[in-house]
Motif scaffolding. Structure first.
Motif, PDB file in Angstrom:
ATOM      1  N   LEU A 166      -7.783   7.910  -4.027  1.00 17.87           N
ATOM      2  CA  LEU A 166      -6.975   9.121  -3.913  1.00 17.87           C
ATOM      3  C   LEU A 166      -5.576   8.883  -4.481  1.00 17.87           C
ATOM      4  CD1 LEU A 166      -6.527  12.012  -2.902  1.00 17.87           C
ATOM      5  CD2 LEU A 166      -5.903  11.053  -0.668  1.00 17.87           C
ATOM      6  N   SER A 167      -5.002   7.732  -4.184  1.00 20.49           N
ATOM      7  CA  SER A 167      -3.651   7.416  -4.680  1.00 20.49           C
ATOM      8  C   SER A 167      -3.602   7.461  -6.198  1.00 20.49           C
ATOM      9  CB  SER A 167      -3.227   6.012  -4.207  1.00 20.49           C
ATOM     10  OG  SER A 167      -3.267   5.924  -2.821  1.00 20.49           O
ATOM     11  N   GLY A 168      -4.613   6.873  -6.830  1.00 21.96           N
ATOM     12  CA  GLY A 168      -4.637   6.844  -8.294  1.00 21.96           C
ATOM     13  C   GLY A 168      -4.687   8.236  -8.888  1.00 21.96           C
ATOM     14  N   LEU A 169      -5.496   9.104  -8.279  1.00 20.84           N
ATOM     15  CA  LEU A 169      -5.599  10.480  -8.772  1.00 20.84           C
ATOM     16  C   LEU A 169      -4.277  11.222  -8.586  1.00 20.84           C
ATOM     17  CD1 LEU A 169      -7.131  12.919  -9.845  1.00 20.84           C
ATOM     18  CD2 LEU A 169      -8.052  13.288  -7.543  1.00 20.84           C
ATOM     19  N   PHE A 175       5.464  17.797  -3.509  1.00 20.91           N
ATOM     20  CA  PHE A 175       4.409  17.908  -2.495  1.00 20.91           C
ATOM     21  C   PHE A 175       3.376  16.789  -2.667  1.00 20.91           C
ATOM     22  CE2 PHE A 175       5.345  22.703  -2.339  1.00 20.91           C
ATOM     23  CZ  PHE A 175       6.113  22.563  -1.191  1.00 20.91           C
ATOM     24  N   LEU A 176       2.971  16.535  -3.896  1.00 20.59           N
ATOM     25  CA  LEU A 176       2.002  15.463  -4.155  1.00 20.59           C
ATOM     26  C   LEU A 176       2.607  14.104  -3.798  1.00 20.59           C
ATOM     27  CD1 LEU A 176       0.469  16.614  -7.571  1.00 20.59           C
ATOM     28  CD2 LEU A 176      -0.510  16.868  -5.294  1.00 20.59           C
ATOM     29  N   GLY A 177       3.907  13.945  -4.022  1.00 20.09           N
ATOM     30  CA  GLY A 177       4.573  12.694  -3.677  1.00 20.09           C
ATOM     31  C   GLY A 177       4.580  12.421  -2.190  1.00 20.09           C
ATOM     32  N   GLU A 178       4.598  13.483  -1.375  1.00 19.77           N
ATOM     33  CA  GLU A 178       4.552  13.293   0.074  1.00 19.77           C
ATOM     34  C   GLU A 178       3.224  12.694   0.520  1.00 19.77           C
ATOM     35  OE1 GLU A 178       5.975  16.164   2.949  1.00 19.77           O
ATOM     36  OE2 GLU A 178       7.030  17.236   1.360  1.00 19.77           O
ATOM     37  N   ILE A 179       2.152  12.958  -0.216  1.00 17.45           N
ATOM     38  CA  ILE A 179       0.835  12.421   0.154  1.00 17.45           C
ATOM     39  C   ILE A 179       0.848  10.901   0.093  1.00 17.45           C
ATOM     40  CG2 ILE A 179      -1.597  12.264  -0.541  1.00 17.45           C
ATOM     41  CD1 ILE A 179      -1.413  15.165  -1.458  1.00 17.45           C
ATOM     42  N   ILE A 180       1.439  10.347  -0.969  1.00 16.63           N
ATOM     43  CA  ILE A 180       1.434   8.886  -1.139  1.00 16.63           C
ATOM     44  C   ILE A 180       2.710   8.239  -0.640  1.00 16.63           C
ATOM     45  CG2 ILE A 180      -0.219   8.909  -3.039  1.00 16.63           C
ATOM     46  CD1 ILE A 180       2.087   8.744  -4.986  1.00 16.63           C
ATOM     47  N   GLY A 181       3.662   9.058  -0.146  1.00 12.76           N
ATOM     48  CA  GLY A 181       4.861   8.498   0.464  1.00 12.76           C
ATOM     49  C   GLY A 181       6.061   8.384  -0.440  1.00 12.76           C
ATOM     50  N   ASP A 182       5.940   8.761  -1.706  1.00  8.03           N
ATOM     51  CA  ASP A 182       7.065   8.627  -2.623  1.00  8.03           C
ATOM     52  C   ASP A 182       8.199   9.586  -2.284  1.00  8.03           C
ATOM     53  OD1 ASP A 182       5.840   6.639  -3.951  1.00  8.03           O
ATOM     54  OD2 ASP A 182       5.695   7.634  -5.894  1.00  8.03           O
ATOM     55  N   THR A 183       7.880  10.742  -1.708  1.00 10.39           N
ATOM     56  CA  THR A 183       8.913  11.715  -1.366  1.00 10.39           C
ATOM     57  C   THR A 183       8.872  12.065   0.117  1.00 10.39           C
ATOM     58  OG1 THR A 183       7.446  13.559  -1.956  1.00 10.39           O
ATOM     59  CG2 THR A 183       8.913  12.730  -3.681  1.00 10.39           C
ATOM     60  N   ALA A 184       8.290  11.206   0.935  1.00 11.55           N
ATOM     61  CA  ALA A 184       8.188  11.462   2.377  1.00 11.55           C
ATOM     62  C   ALA A 184       9.477  11.047   3.071  1.00 11.55           C
ATOM     63  CB  ALA A 184       7.003  10.705   2.969  1.00 11.55           C
ATOM     64  N   SER A 185       9.855  11.790   4.097  1.00 10.00           N
ATOM     65  CA  SER A 185      11.073  11.485   4.840  1.00 10.00           C
ATOM     66  C   SER A 185      10.839  10.319   5.795  1.00 10.00           C
ATOM     67  CB  SER A 185      11.519  12.711   5.642  1.00 10.00           C
ATOM     68  OG  SER A 185      10.564  13.011   6.657  1.00 10.00           O
ATOM     69  N   ASP A 186      11.937   9.682   6.220  1.00 13.30           N
ATOM     70  CA  ASP A 186      11.833   8.583   7.176  1.00 13.30           C
ATOM     71  C   ASP A 186      11.212   9.058   8.487  1.00 13.30           C
ATOM     72  OD1 ASP A 186      12.980   6.913   5.341  1.00 13.30           O
ATOM     73  OD2 ASP A 186      14.999   7.008   6.192  1.00 13.30           O
ATOM     74  N   ILE A 242       0.860  -1.178   0.000  1.00 14.06           N
ATOM     75  CA  ILE A 242       0.000   0.000   0.000  1.00 14.06           C
ATOM     76  C   ILE A 242       0.902   1.235   0.000  1.00 14.06           C
ATOM     77  CG2 ILE A 242      -1.990  -1.024   1.186  1.00 14.06           C
ATOM     78  CD1 ILE A 242      -0.891   0.078   3.815  1.00 14.06           C
ATOM     79  N   ASP A 243       0.344   2.390  -0.388  1.00 15.73           N
ATOM     80  CA  ASP A 243       1.124   3.620  -0.269  1.00 15.73           C
ATOM     81  C   ASP A 243       0.739   4.322   1.039  1.00 15.73           C
ATOM     82  OD1 ASP A 243      -1.151   5.281  -0.651  1.00 15.73           O
ATOM     83  OD2 ASP A 243      -0.920   5.152  -2.828  1.00 15.73           O
ATOM     84  N   LEU A 244       1.335   5.483   1.278  1.00 20.69           N
ATOM     85  CA  LEU A 244       1.161   6.142   2.569  1.00 20.69           C
ATOM     86  C   LEU A 244      -0.273   6.603   2.798  1.00 20.69           C
ATOM     87  CD1 LEU A 244       2.923   6.735   4.972  1.00 20.69           C
ATOM     88  CD2 LEU A 244       3.421   8.988   4.032  1.00 20.69           C
ATOM     89  N   SER A 245      -0.931   7.096   1.759  1.00 22.90           N
ATOM     90  CA  SER A 245      -2.315   7.548   1.926  1.00 22.90           C
ATOM     91  C   SER A 245      -3.238   6.367   2.235  1.00 22.90           C
ATOM     92  CB  SER A 245      -2.800   8.291   0.677  1.00 22.90           C
ATOM     93  OG  SER A 245      -2.935   7.417  -0.416  1.00 22.90           O
ATOM     94  N   GLN A 246      -2.961   5.214   1.645  1.00 28.58           N
ATOM     95  CA  GLN A 246      -3.759   4.020   1.943  1.00 28.58           C
ATOM     96  C   GLN A 246      -3.499   3.535   3.366  1.00 28.58           C
ATOM     97  OE1 GLN A 246      -2.224   2.010  -1.648  1.00 28.58           O
ATOM     98  NE2 GLN A 246      -4.341   1.450  -2.094  1.00 28.58           N
ATOM     99  N   ALA A 247      -2.245   3.648   3.815  1.00 28.57           N
ATOM    100  CA  ALA A 247      -1.925   3.262   5.190  1.00 28.57           C
ATOM    101  C   ALA A 247      -2.678   4.135   6.185  1.00 28.57           C
ATOM    102  CB  ALA A 247      -0.421   3.370   5.425  1.00 28.57           C
ATOM    103  N   GLU A 248      -2.730   5.439   5.926  1.00 28.69           N
ATOM    104  CA  GLU A 248      -3.462   6.345   6.811  1.00 28.69           C
ATOM    105  C   GLU A 248      -4.958   6.053   6.773  1.00 28.69           C
ATOM    106  OE1 GLU A 248      -1.238  10.539   6.871  1.00 28.69           O
ATOM    107  OE2 GLU A 248      -1.281   9.645   4.889  1.00 28.69           O
ATOM    108  N   ALA A 249      -5.448   5.565   5.634  1.00 24.77           N
ATOM    109  CA  ALA A 249      -6.868   5.225   5.522  1.00 24.77           C
ATOM    110  C   ALA A 249      -7.228   4.039   6.416  1.00 24.77           C
ATOM    111  CB  ALA A 249      -7.222   4.911   4.073  1.00 24.77           C
ATOM    112  N   GLN A 252      -2.962  20.060   3.788  1.00 19.20           N
ATOM    113  CA  GLN A 252      -1.870  21.036   3.825  1.00 19.20           C
ATOM    114  C   GLN A 252      -0.933  20.863   2.630  1.00 19.20           C
ATOM    115  OE1 GLN A 252      -1.721  23.656   5.861  1.00 19.20           O
ATOM    116  NE2 GLN A 252      -3.696  22.904   6.606  1.00 19.20           N
ATOM    117  N   LEU A 253      -0.641  19.614   2.264  1.00 13.62           N
ATOM    118  CA  LEU A 253       0.237  19.370   1.117  1.00 13.62           C
ATOM    119  C   LEU A 253      -0.426  19.803  -0.191  1.00 13.62           C
ATOM    120  CD1 LEU A 253       1.723  15.921   2.181  1.00 13.62           C
ATOM    121  CD2 LEU A 253       3.016  18.034   1.842  1.00 13.62           C
TER     122      LEU A 253
END
Length: 480
Positions: A177-180, A455-466, A146-153, A420-421
C-alpha cells in the motif's frame, strides 16, 4: 552547537519543505509476550544503552563483545542482593539492522509471572524506562524503518482472525500500500510542480505547457486508482475487523445450534425450552476465509420475564449494528406474526434466511417465506444432522465476496482511517476536475490537487500531525 547523540532527527515533509526536529530518546523496556503462564517470556529493551544495561546484569559472555544477532546463555544477577534472579537466553541485535533501528536486547526467561516481572524490575532499576503502548513500533516509524501504514499493519497482523486477514496485513507491512500511495503522491507532486514552473517561468520554451487537458488527464488517472482502492475497501475492512453477524429468530428455532455448528464448539446452551438464551453471546469464526463476529441473540418475542426482556432489547440493538443477519425459521412451524415482524425489522439490511429442522414434518409455507425474503438467499438446514452447513457458508462468502476472496494481486485498504482519507482525496480530485470543466485558472485548480497530495500523505505519515501519531500508537499493546 552540541547535539545529544541520543536523539532522533525527524524530517518533516508536510509543507513541501524540509524541517528538522530533534527528539530525545532513551532506553525503553517492556514485557513483549502475553501475560500469564507459559514456557518462555520475553523482556525487550531498545535504545542507546540497551546492551550496556543488560551486560551489567548478565553473568555469561560479555555482551559488548558479541556479534550482532546472536543469542547467549547465562544468568541475570540481582544487583541489590548479588544473587541469581533468573536463568536466561539473551539475544543481542545492534543498530541499525533492528526493528527500531536502535540497539535491541531481548531477554528470554521462564514464562511465569514472578520470573518475568522480577527481570523487568531489575532492568527498570538499572535505569531503563517502561515503554509506552506501541513505543517500539513508534520508534521504528520515527527512525524511517517503516511508514505509518506499515506500523498500523503490525497491529492488524497481531489481531488477524483468519489466514487471509493475516496475508493482507503482511502485504501492507511489506509496503504494498505504501508503494502505491507514494507513487500516486509523486505523480501529483510532478503535476503541481509543472503548473508552478509554467506560472513562474513562462518565458522558457523548452518547458512543456501544462494545459487544462493535460491536468484533466493527470487527475483522472490518479482518481481512477484511488477509486479502485475504495472499491475493494469494504472487503478489506471485513477481513480486518470481521463481519458483524447476528443470528436472529423466534425462540427455539435453532439459533444456538447454528452458533455451535459454526463455532464447532458448545458455546450456547441448547434445550427444548423457549427463551433459554437470555443474553447476547459473541464468538469469532472463520467461514471460508471470512472472519465472522458471530452473535447469538436472545429470541425476539413479547415476554413478561424481566431478564428475557432485557435480552430481547439487546438483540434489537445488535440488529442495528450488524453487517449480516442470519434469520432462522423453523421448517416444522407455520409463519407467525412474530416472524413477519422480524422480516419487517430487517428490511433494507443484508440478511440470509435459514430454514432449519428440515428433518421434521413440513409445515412452513415456503412461498410465503420467499415473498417476505424479497430475493435474499435462502438456505435449508438440519443442524442436528449437520446438513446444509456448506451451502450456508457458500451463501455468506458469495454475499460479500462473490464467492471468493483474492488476496494475491489486490492491494486491500482495510483501515477505517485510510478509507476516510482516500474518500477525501477522491473528493478533492473531483473538485479539481470540476474546476477544469469550468475553465478555472490552473493555479486555483492545483490547490485541490495539493490537498489530495496531503490527504494521501496522512496515510503513510508524511503529513500526519504529532497528535494523530501519538493517538494511533497509544492503541498498540505495551511491548510492541
Amino acid at each position: 552547537m552540541t547535539l545529544n547523540t541520543n536523539a532522533i532527527f525527524i524530517i518533516d515533509r508536510s509543507k513541501k519543505k524540509f524541517e528538522v526536529k530533534v527528539m530525545e530518546t532513551d532506553t525503553i523496556t517492556a514485557i513483549s509476550t502475553p501475560t500469564g503462564e507459559g514456557a518462555i517470556a520475553i523482556v525487550r529493551l531498545s535504545g542507546p544503552e540497551a546492551i550496556s544495561m543488560v551486560t551489567g546484569l548478565f553473568h555469561g559472555k560479555d555482551l559488548n563483545e558479541v556479534a550482532s544477532h546472536t543469542i547467549h546463555y547465562g544468568k541475570i544477577i540481582d544487583p541489590t542482593t548479588s544473587e541469581v534472579a533468573e536463568e536466561v537466553m539473551v539475544s543481542v541485535m545492534r543498530a541499525p539492522k533492528t526493528f527500531t533501528r536502535e540497539d535491541v536486547v531481548e531477554i528470554n526467561c521462564h514464562g511465569g509471572m514472578v520470573a518475568v516481572n522480577r527481570v523487568l524490575e531489575i532492568i527498570l532499576g538499572k535505569g531503563a524506562r517502561l515503554a509506552e503502548p506501541g513505543e517500539f513500533t513508534k520508534r521504528a516509524f520515527l527512525h524511517g524503518r517503516i511508514d505509518l501504514s506499515q506500523a498500523e499493519a503490525v497491529m492488524d497482523l497481531i489481531r488477524a482472525k483468519t489466514d487471509k486477514a493475516m496475508s493482507v496485513a503482511l502485504k501492507q507491512m511489506d509496503g504494498r500500500l505504501s508503494g502505491l500511495i507514494k507513487r500516486l503522491r509523486q505523480d501529483l507532486l510532478e503535476t503541481v510542480a509543472h503548473v508552478e514552473v509554467n506560472i513562474d517561468y513562462p518565458e522558457y520554451d523548452d518547458v512543456e505547457e501544462m494545459s487544462h487537458e493535460v491536468m484533466r488527464q493527470k487527475t483522472k488517472e490518479v482518481h481512477k486508482e484511488i477509486n479502485e482502492l475504495l472499491e475493494v475497501a469494504k472487503q478489506g475492512k471485513i477481513l480486518r475487523e470481521g463481519l458483524g453477524t447476528a443470528i436472529i429468530g423466534r425462540p427455539n428455532v435453532g439459533k444456538s445450534s447454528l452458533m455451535n455448528t459454526l463455532v464447532q464448539e458448545n458455546k450456547a446452551i441448547v434445550t427444548e425450552v423457549p427463551g433459554t438464551t437470555r443474553d447476547v453471546i459473541e464468538e469469532y469464526v472463520n467461514v471460508r476465509g471470512v472472519p465472522l463476529r458471530l452473535v447469538d441473540t436472545a429470541g425476539i418475542r413479547e415476554t413478561e420475564d424481566i431478564v428475557e426482556k432485557i435480552g430481547v432489547e439487546r438483540s434489537r440493538q445488535v440488529l442495528k449494528e450488524s453487517d449480516l443477519i442470519l434469520m432462522v425459521l423453523n421448517y416444522n412451524d407455520e409463519i407467525t406474526d412474530e416472524d413477519v415482524k422480524l422480516f419487517e425489522a430487517i428490511q433494507g439490511l443484508e440478511y440470509i434466511v435459514i430454514i432449519n429442522k428440515t428433518d421434521l414434518e413440513h409445515k412452513l409455507d415456503l412461498d410465503k417465506v420467499k415473498e417476505l425474503a424479497e430475493g435474499r438467499p435462502l438456505v435449508t438446514t438440519s443442524l442436528i444432522k449437520e446438513e446444509g452447513v456448506d451451502e450456508l457458508e457458500s451463501a455468506i462468502a458469495t454475499t460479500f465476496f462473490a464467492g471468493e476472496i483474492e488476496t494475491g494481486d489486490l492491494t486491500y485498504v482495510s483501515n477505517v482511517r485510510h478509507i476516510q482519507l482516500l474518500k477525501k482525496a477522491s473528493q478533492a480530485l473531483e473538485d479539481a476536475m470540476a474546476g477544469i470543466d469550468q475553465d478555472m485558472p490552473l493555479d486555483i485548480i492545483q490547490i485541490d490537487v495539493t490537498r489530495t497530495w496531503e490527504f494521501l500523505g496522512e496515510i503513510i505519515g508524511d503529513t500526519a500531525s504529532d497528535g494523530l501519531i501519538n493517538q494511533l500508537f497509544a492503541q498498540f499493546c505495551l511491548g510492541k
